[in-house]
Write a protein that holds these residues in place. Structure first.
Motif, PDB file in Angstrom:
ATOM      1  N   TYR A 121       1.017  -1.129   0.113  1.00 39.45           N
ATOM      2  CA  TYR A 121       0.046  -0.044   0.054  1.00 39.45           C
ATOM      3  C   TYR A 121       0.698   1.167  -0.085  1.00 39.45           C
TER       4      TYR A 121
ATOM      5  N   THR B 219      -6.315 -10.202   7.235  1.00 42.05           N
ATOM      6  CA  THR B 219      -7.563  -9.960   6.338  1.00 42.05           C
ATOM      7  C   THR B 219      -6.967  -9.426   4.900  1.00 42.05           C
ATOM      8  N   THR B 220      -5.949  -8.907   5.013  1.00 40.37           N
ATOM      9  CA  THR B 220      -5.480  -8.333   3.405  1.00 40.37           C
ATOM     10  C   THR B 220      -5.105  -9.783   2.768  1.00 40.37           C
TER      11      THR B 220
ATOM     12  N   LEU C  61      -8.546 -10.984   1.629  1.00 36.99           N
ATOM     13  CA  LEU C  61      -9.044 -10.186   0.656  1.00 36.99           C
ATOM     14  C   LEU C  61      -8.501 -10.285  -0.759  1.00 36.99           C
TER      15      LEU C  61
ATOM     16  N   LEU D  22     -10.620  -9.059  -4.054  1.00 38.00           N
ATOM     17  CA  LEU D  22     -11.483  -7.900  -3.523  1.00 38.00           C
ATOM     18  C   LEU D  22     -10.075  -6.743  -3.113  1.00 38.00           C
ATOM     19  N   LEU D  23      -8.884  -7.309  -3.279  1.00 36.51           N
ATOM     20  CA  LEU D  23      -7.754  -6.600  -3.505  1.00 36.51           C
ATOM     21  C   LEU D  23      -6.868  -6.973  -4.339  1.00 36.51           C
TER      22      LEU D  23
ATOM     23  N   PHE E   3     -18.733 -16.076   2.013  1.00 35.82           N
ATOM     24  CA  PHE E   3     -17.931 -15.545   2.808  1.00 35.82           C
ATOM     25  C   PHE E   3     -18.698 -15.308   4.064  1.00 35.82           C
TER      26      PHE E   3
ATOM     27  N   MET F  94     -18.369 -12.956   7.375  1.00 35.39           N
ATOM     28  CA  MET F  94     -17.564 -11.581   8.028  1.00 35.39           C
ATOM     29  C   MET F  94     -17.739 -11.560   9.377  1.00 35.39           C
TER      30      MET F  94
ATOM     31  N   ASN G 133     -18.847  -8.873  11.179  1.00 35.11           N
ATOM     32  CA  ASN G 133     -20.125  -8.267  11.443  1.00 35.11           C
ATOM     33  C   ASN G 133     -21.513  -8.969  10.536  1.00 35.11           C
ATOM     34  N   PHE G 134     -21.356  -9.902  10.033  1.00 33.29           N
ATOM     35  CA  PHE G 134     -22.337 -10.747   9.334  1.00 33.29           C
ATOM     36  C   PHE G 134     -22.559 -10.148   7.811  1.00 33.29           C
ATOM     37  N   SER G 135     -22.366  -8.883   7.539  1.00 36.57           N
ATOM     38  CA  SER G 135     -22.783  -8.275   6.306  1.00 36.57           C
ATOM     39  C   SER G 135     -24.028  -8.933   5.679  1.00 36.57           C
TER      40      SER G 135
END
Lengths: 401, 228
Positions: free
Chosen positions: B12, B46-47, B50, B55-56, B88, B90, B92-94
């Motif tokens: 990054y 997490t990177t 993803l 997603l990254l 997936f 996540m 907080n559930f998404s």
């Protein structure tokens, strides 16, 4: 369930947001429809008022001047009355009334007067004072607005004179005064006895010094056959600006067709001004409406960042995200367009007569246009937010939540 | 082999300073594995998840999923890949707040364009499997945190993925509920054979995995990729 179902669920879930979006679109369209309705009504009213200024086109014999027409000398040139028929049969658009006239300066009972021969069924009592004298006849249908029919406002109605017989005359205020005549008196003109049908009130125009009689009676009295000095034409200002004069010249090539400059230019300039104002307002309202809808959509997209991130995570492509957001814009556009048309029309038709003094009519042709406009503006206003939403970095969203 | 990475790197730029979130990560994840990725906060766990999901975008290295090289995929290809192969779960559930539990579970099927009746049948089966058959019409806010995470797990399985990526799935749950969710993940892994890559900072949660990977400062410092 499909993605359209998801859009529908979102609409019903966020009712307050839905209401504010709908209100933005509805008000925008209502303002556009309202302003347009008022503009059309006021354009119509102004056009009718301008048209009521009287004749605005004069057809004179070739070589004659406007002076000849007014001074009405004994040797002033004339042309055949049959030209009136020629004009009628040519069916030119925008000719509202044709009134042939024969004018001669004569001595009547020792007093010099201008005699004017008129055809009662085509002579228009365009001046309010004429109408007040009880000379009203059948109401003339307006053709200038594109719709046949009399104007609702009695002040703007014009009527032909149907009370003048061949043995009658109408006296101008000054002429009556000089001849010392009243209504019902008789008058000798070139060996013909005429009864005074009406004495006009003072108008401050050349009419005050005139004696009006039936055209055909005057032609017979003078022994000049079916000849006239001029034809006064009431042309619709819109068609005059689109070249009515040159069309008349083509129909009557051996005459002189002239516009009464002041009237015509006022009519044309006012028409153009109204048109510009109307479009100017429309553009401003469209910009403001479009921006407010776009602003609403952006707010909605920002509010939905999380869901958009979830859909992207689950494998929805960018195009489907854009489609999802535009589907909402289309639904809002259709509903907002219909509501906006209804609201705008209702407000101006109810309030128009009292607050604006205008009889505002609904514009049914704008119903489809309102929906199309609302959908277009909603879609255009949503395109950028939708495109940006499809570019949201779902990973940032995933980490954020 | 289900998933392989070679020299996977992610760099990054933050305020003009380069930060290496992942450094030359080599991983091999077998079919049906349950891999727990552990490490302290900011270590790059997490990177990694993803990046494996597209997603990254990785800045270096290669990712292979079965016989496909993924690192050069376009955005649309990644979307199709995620949809066909990944599930997936996540922290907080998404869950979409205005969709019921059943509708949330059908989302991946809706994206695939499958028919309504088939969606409903599949969602009902999955909700029953996670013990929420009687809560199908409830909105997320009407469910407890543990129930919401179960809905998320059911959704993750809707399209029968080969690999479920779970990011701190017990992070928002109390210990009892966390144990329930871990038991559920483990049973799904054992019964369905779905591979799971679970990122967690909790040593207790990590014990649910059959394999362990420990990351610190973007580097894999310990990989016990043999069955535990």
């Amino acid at each position: 369930m499909n993605l359209a179902g998801v859009a529908w669920k979102e609409l019903s879930h966020r009712r307050s947001s839905l209401v504010s979006g709908l209100v933005a679109i509805t008000l925008g369209i209502a303002v556009i429809v309202g302003v347009r309705s008022v503009t059309v009504a006021s354009e119509h009213a102004v056009a009718v008022k301008l048209d009521s200024l009287g004749a605005n086109v004069l057809v004179l014999p070739q070589g004659a001047t406007v002076d000849d027409y007014h001074t009405a000398d004994i040797d002033a040139p004339t042309f055949p009355e049959e030209y009136v028929e020629r004009m009628v049969t040519s069916a030119l658009l925008g000719v509202e009334n044709i009134s042939p006239k024969l004018t001669r300066r004569l001595k009547v009972e020792g007093t010099p007067l201008v005699l004017t021969g008129i055809l009662p069924d085509s002579e228009v009592a365009s001046k309010p004072t004429w109408q007040l004298e009880g000379l009203e006849g059948a109401t003339v249908e307006h053709v200038c607005s594109g719709k046949l029919g009399a104007h609702a406002d009695p002040r703007l109605q014009r009527k032909v004179i149907d009370v003048l017989g061949e043995d009658e005359c109408i006296l101008g205020y000054e002429a009556a005064h000089r001849l010392n005549k009243r209504e019902g008196d008789t008058i000798e003109v070139e060996g013909v006895t005429l009864t005074v049908n009406t004495v006009l009130s003072a108008t401050g125009t050349v009419d005050d010094d005139r004696l009006f009689m039936h055209l055909h009676a005057m032609q017979e009295m003078l022994g000049i056959g079916a000849q006239v000095s001029a034809i006064e034409v009431m042309g619709c200002c819109e068609q005059i600006s689109e070249g009515l004069l040159s069309k008349l010249r083509n129909v009557l090539p051996d005459t002189r067709v002239t516009g009464i400059a002041q009237i015509v230019s006022t009519q044309i300039e006012t028409n153009r001004l109204m048109d510009k104002i109307s479009w100017g307002i429309l553009v401003i309202v469209l910009l403001v409406g479009g921006l407010s809808i776009g602003n609403y959509m952006w707010g909605n997209v920002t509010q939905r960042r999380r869901e958009i991130g979830i859909l992207r995570m689950l494998g929805a492509r960018r195009a489907r995200i854009i489609g999802l957001l535009l589907a909402k814009a289309i639904v809002l556009g259709i509903v907002g367009g219909l509501l906006g048309y209804a609201l705008g029309t209702l407000v101006v038709t109810i309030m128009g007569p009292d607050t604006l003094g205008l009889q505002v009519r609904a514009l049914p042709g704008w119903l489809g246009g309102s929906v199309l406009l609302a959908v277009t503006v909603a879609v255009l206003g949503s395109l950028l937010p939708a495109w940006l939403a499809s570019r949201f970095d779902p990973s940032a969203n995933m980490q954020e939540i | 082999m289900l998933l392989t990475t070679e020299n996977l790197g992610k760099r990054y730029e933050r305020r003009g300073v380069a930060v290496d979130a992942l450094r030359a990560v080599d991983l091999e994840i077998e079919e049906r594995a349950f891999v727990a990725v552990t490490g302290p906060s900011g270590s790059g766990k997490t990177t990694l998840l993803l990046t494996l999901a597209g997603l990254l975008k990785p800045t270096a290295g290669r990712i292979r999923f079965r016989d496909k090289q993924l690192e050069g995929f376009s955005d649309a290809q990644w979307a199709s890949f995620r949809h066909a192969n990944l599930g997936f779960v996540m922290q907080n559930f998404s869950l979409v707040p205005y969709l019921s539990a059943r509708e949330n579970v059908t989302l991946p099927l809706a994206i695939a364009g499958s028919k309504g009746a088939a969606q409903k049948k599949r969602a009902t089966e999955l909700l029953e499997r996670v013990g929420l058959g009687d809560r199908a019409s409830h909105l997320p806010r009407e469910l407890s945190a543990g129930q919401q995470q179960r809905v998320a797990i059911a959704r993750a399985l809707a399209n029968e993925p080969a690999l479920v990526l779970a990011d701190e799935p017990t992070g928002n749950l109390d210990p009892a509920l966390a144990t329930d969710v871990l038991d559920l993940l483990r049973s799904l892994n054992e019964e369905s054979g779905t591979a799971i890559l679970m990122v967690t900072h909790s040593p207790e949660a990590a014990r649910a995995g059959t394999h362990r990977v420990h990351i610190e400062d973007g580097l894999v410092v310990d990989a016990s990729l043999q069955p535990a």
